[in-house]
Scaffold this motif. Structure first.
Motif, PDB file in Angstrom:
ATOM      1  N   LEU A 177       0.837  -1.199   0.000  1.00  0.00           N
ATOM      2  CA  LEU A 177       0.000   0.000   0.000  1.00  0.00           C
ATOM      3  C   LEU A 177       0.880   1.261   0.000  1.00  0.00           C
ATOM      4  O   LEU A 177       0.620   2.215  -0.748  1.00  0.00           O
ATOM      5  N   LEU A 178       1.935   1.253   0.813  1.00  0.00           N
ATOM      6  CA  LEU A 178       2.842   2.404   0.872  1.00  0.00           C
ATOM      7  C   LEU A 178       3.585   2.589  -0.448  1.00  0.00           C
ATOM      8  O   LEU A 178       3.795   3.720  -0.903  1.00  0.00           O
ATOM      9  N   LEU A 179       3.982   1.489  -1.070  1.00  0.00           N
ATOM     10  CA  LEU A 179       4.648   1.596  -2.369  1.00  0.00           C
ATOM     11  C   LEU A 179       3.695   2.126  -3.433  1.00  0.00           C
ATOM     12  O   LEU A 179       4.102   2.898  -4.318  1.00  0.00           O
ATOM     13  N   GLY A 180       2.437   1.715  -3.382  1.00  0.00           N
ATOM     14  CA  GLY A 180       1.458   2.240  -4.334  1.00  0.00           C
ATOM     15  C   GLY A 180       1.267   3.734  -4.174  1.00  0.00           C
ATOM     16  O   GLY A 180       1.198   4.478  -5.165  1.00  0.00           O
ATOM     17  N   LEU A 181       1.179   4.194  -2.919  1.00  0.00           N
ATOM     18  CA  LEU A 181       1.080   5.632  -2.681  1.00  0.00           C
ATOM     19  C   LEU A 181       2.357   6.338  -3.115  1.00  0.00           C
ATOM     20  O   LEU A 181       2.317   7.450  -3.664  1.00  0.00           O
ATOM     21  N   GLY A 182       3.504   5.702  -2.873  1.00  0.00           N
ATOM     22  CA  GLY A 182       4.765   6.296  -3.300  1.00  0.00           C
ATOM     23  C   GLY A 182       4.841   6.452  -4.807  1.00  0.00           C
ATOM     24  O   GLY A 182       5.319   7.469  -5.320  1.00  0.00           O
ATOM     25  N   ALA A 183       4.357   5.441  -5.539  1.00  0.00           N
ATOM     26  CA  ALA A 183       4.356   5.523  -7.004  1.00  0.00           C
ATOM     27  C   ALA A 183       3.390   6.572  -7.507  1.00  0.00           C
ATOM     28  O   ALA A 183       3.548   7.105  -8.612  1.00  0.00           O
ATOM     29  N   ALA A 184       2.350   6.876  -6.713  1.00  0.00           N
ATOM     30  CA  ALA A 184       1.429   7.955  -7.065  1.00  0.00           C
ATOM     31  C   ALA A 184       2.034   9.324  -6.760  1.00  0.00           C
ATOM     32  O   ALA A 184       1.485  10.344  -7.182  1.00  0.00           O
ATOM     33  N   MET A 185       3.148   9.324  -6.039  1.00  0.00           N
ATOM     34  CA  MET A 185       3.846  10.567  -5.699  1.00  0.00           C
ATOM     35  C   MET A 185       5.036  10.803  -6.631  1.00  0.00           C
ATOM     36  O   MET A 185       5.229  11.892  -7.160  1.00  0.00           O
ATOM     37  N   LYS A 186       5.857   9.785  -6.798  1.00  0.00           N
ATOM     38  CA  LYS A 186       6.982   9.766  -7.730  1.00  0.00           C
ATOM     39  C   LYS A 186       7.070   8.346  -8.274  1.00  0.00           C
ATOM     40  O   LYS A 186       6.692   7.385  -7.593  1.00  0.00           O
ATOM     41  N   LEU A 187       7.622   8.172  -9.448  1.00  0.00           N
ATOM     42  CA  LEU A 187       7.562   6.871 -10.103  1.00  0.00           C
ATOM     43  C   LEU A 187       8.414   5.807  -9.418  1.00  0.00           C
ATOM     44  O   LEU A 187       8.060   4.628  -9.391  1.00  0.00           O
ATOM     45  N   TYR A 188       9.538   6.179  -8.806  1.00  0.00           N
ATOM     46  CA  TYR A 188      10.557   5.191  -8.470  1.00  0.00           C
ATOM     47  C   TYR A 188      10.137   4.124  -7.457  1.00  0.00           C
ATOM     48  O   TYR A 188      10.644   2.987  -7.530  1.00  0.00           O
ATOM     49  N   PRO A 189       9.242   4.380  -6.471  1.00  0.00           N
ATOM     50  CA  PRO A 189       8.863   3.277  -5.572  1.00  0.00           C
ATOM     51  C   PRO A 189       8.232   2.087  -6.300  1.00  0.00           C
ATOM     52  O   PRO A 189       8.244   0.964  -5.783  1.00  0.00           O
TER      53      PRO A 189
END
Length: 465
Positions: free
Chosen positions: A197-209
């Protein structure tokens, strides 16, 4: 039965006793937060000239205090109360960022009073966002301390890294860095759904996660433990869709600006491809070449992860993938160094190498602003020496990062030299093999047997059964 010479952990091991029990004490966490706060004050001081004198060119570059916070507030409708992706705006005012970052930028503008001059309100907007990224920075440091477990003092490197001090207030990247760091911590605590879930939110913030899922895929394939990976992937996809679908349905053109802009933009900011602009290739053509080479690197990382004698650590694979993306990308903005710092600390905590790399990044960072000052001043500032400085900075930052990647690859191929595994053994962790400890952040992969391996070059291909 496989004849693979490197399938050392043929039988499952119990998870108990494999991980360092050491966790940072509340007192040490307080020290880390205090040190980070002090470093943040230094970071704010590097922006003080612009806070007092404004962000006009070329002064903003000469004094090396540029910030997208101040640049975008008056130019993307934020100062007029418009919300990204929600309010119809002229195309030149569209945000060229992923959805969740645009949301953070928009919500931050709500905290700026509507009274006062534009210059005063711009400073307030900068200060609001500076405070936000400092809180993210503290979270990154704490998450790294917990993820490092018995090596929690390594998190001090994240607290005082010049690469973060100098670029933390340049853009919103630390929000994505925080989500990625928290995701690694959650994974190490056997919470794959939360991690995803945190990685999905991170990818919605910047691509690299998003690339972290590639590392998890390699480990899932090697161990045959798919449940945690698939749970993380499903949670990540759900989180990303929850943020993006509303904007896709209501403002698709503005929402898609990030993706079209990334594909079409010309080579810029410290990219290795600046050396090839003489070819006359378009930005989209360079995207095809860059993405193709990155895909090949990902295949190489996957092969490394599936053919090494012992299972690589998660942080090692994540670092190699993210570093390949940055080294081959069309742009290397100065703040991108923050993506790497927590990963380097977790993957290869060699302090001498870390500080050499950070010195190169500082040299590169200053060269970027000197070259920008030369360009925006119409050549009145600086001269050939500035361009030489800038070009040298690009070479140095790439060379030192490649050196770090080489060290990580050597650690994967020869895990007895890995400082993290050595530290784990010193703490009494049960070895997977003589001189090789389990990854303290393996999460659901802890104690797993190898189920699928590729042989090293020169051996036939056959999976473990």
């Amino acid at each position: 039965m496989s004849s693979h010479p490197r399938a050392a952990d043929a039988a499952p091991r119990p998870a108990a006793g494999l991980r360092p029990a050491g966790r940072p004490s509340p007192r040490w966490i307080g020290v880390l937060i205090a040190v980070t706060a002090g470093a943040a004050v230094v970071g704010l001081l590097t922006k003080q000239w612009c806070r007092l004198n404004g962000w006009a060119t070329p002064g903003v570059h000469v004094h090396m205090c540029y910030s997208d916070f101040a640049q975008l507030f008056p130019t993307r409708g934020l100062s007029d109360g418009y919300f990204p992706f929600y309010t119809p705006l002229p195309e030149e005012q569209w945000m060229e960022y992923p959805a969740l970052l645009a949301v953070i930028a928009g919500v931050s503008s709500w905290l700026v009073p509507s009274t006062g001059t534009l210059a005063e309100r711009t400073v307030t907007y900068f200060d609001v966002n500076a405070a936000g990224v400092v809180l993210c920075w503290m979270a990154v440091v704490v998450a790294t301390a917990f993820t490092a477990r018995g090596r929690s003092k390594d998190a001090l490197l994240v607290a005082v890294a010049p690469g973060i001090i100098l670029t933390s207030m340049l853009n919103w990247d630390l929000w994505a860095v925080m989500l990625a760091a928290l995701a690694l911590w959650a994974w190490s605590e056997d919470r794959p759904v939360l991690s995803g879930l945190l990685l999905g939110l991170g990818a919605a913030m910047k691509l690299y996660p998003l690339f972290f899922f590639g590392a998890l895929l390699v480990l899932a394939l090697r161990t045959g433990r798919w449940r945690g990976f698939l749970g993380a992937l499903a949670a990540g996809a759900a989180a990303w869709l929850a943020v993006n679908v509303p904007f896709m349905l209501t403002a698709f053109d503005q929402w898609s600006r990030f993706y079209t802009f990334s594909g079409d933009r010309e080579v810029s900011f410290s990219s290795m491809w600046l050396a090839f602009t003489w070819t006359g290739l378009s930005g989209s053509a360079f995207s095809v070449i860059s993405n193709g080479l990155f895909a090949l690197c990902c295949v190489g990382v996957a092969y490394l992860g599936l053919s090494s004698r012992h299972r690589p650590r998660l942080a090692q694979l994540c670092l190699l993938i993210v570093a390949a993306f940055l080294l081959l990308g069309k742009v290397y903005s100065p703040q991108f160094v923050m993506w790497l710092i927590p990963l380097v600390v977790l993957a290869t905590p060699r302090r001498k190498q870390f500080w050499i790399w950070q010195a190169a990044e500082v040299f590169h960072w200053a060269g970027v602003w000197m070259e920008s000052a030369r360009i925006t001043s119409g050549g009145e500032f600086g001269g050939t020496w500035v361009t030489v400085w800038y070009a040298s900075g690009i070479v140095l930052h790439m060379a030192t990062l490649i050196g770090i990647c080489v060290a990580v690859i050597r650690d994967i191929r020869d895990p007895e030299r890995d400082p993290v595994r050595r530290s784990a053994l010193e703490q009494g962790v049960e070895p997977l093999a003589p001189g090789v400890a389990e990854d303290p952040n393996a999460g659901v992969f802890t104690g797993a047997a190898d189920r699928f391996l590729l042989p090293p070059v020169g051996h036939g291909l056959q999976p473990t059964r």
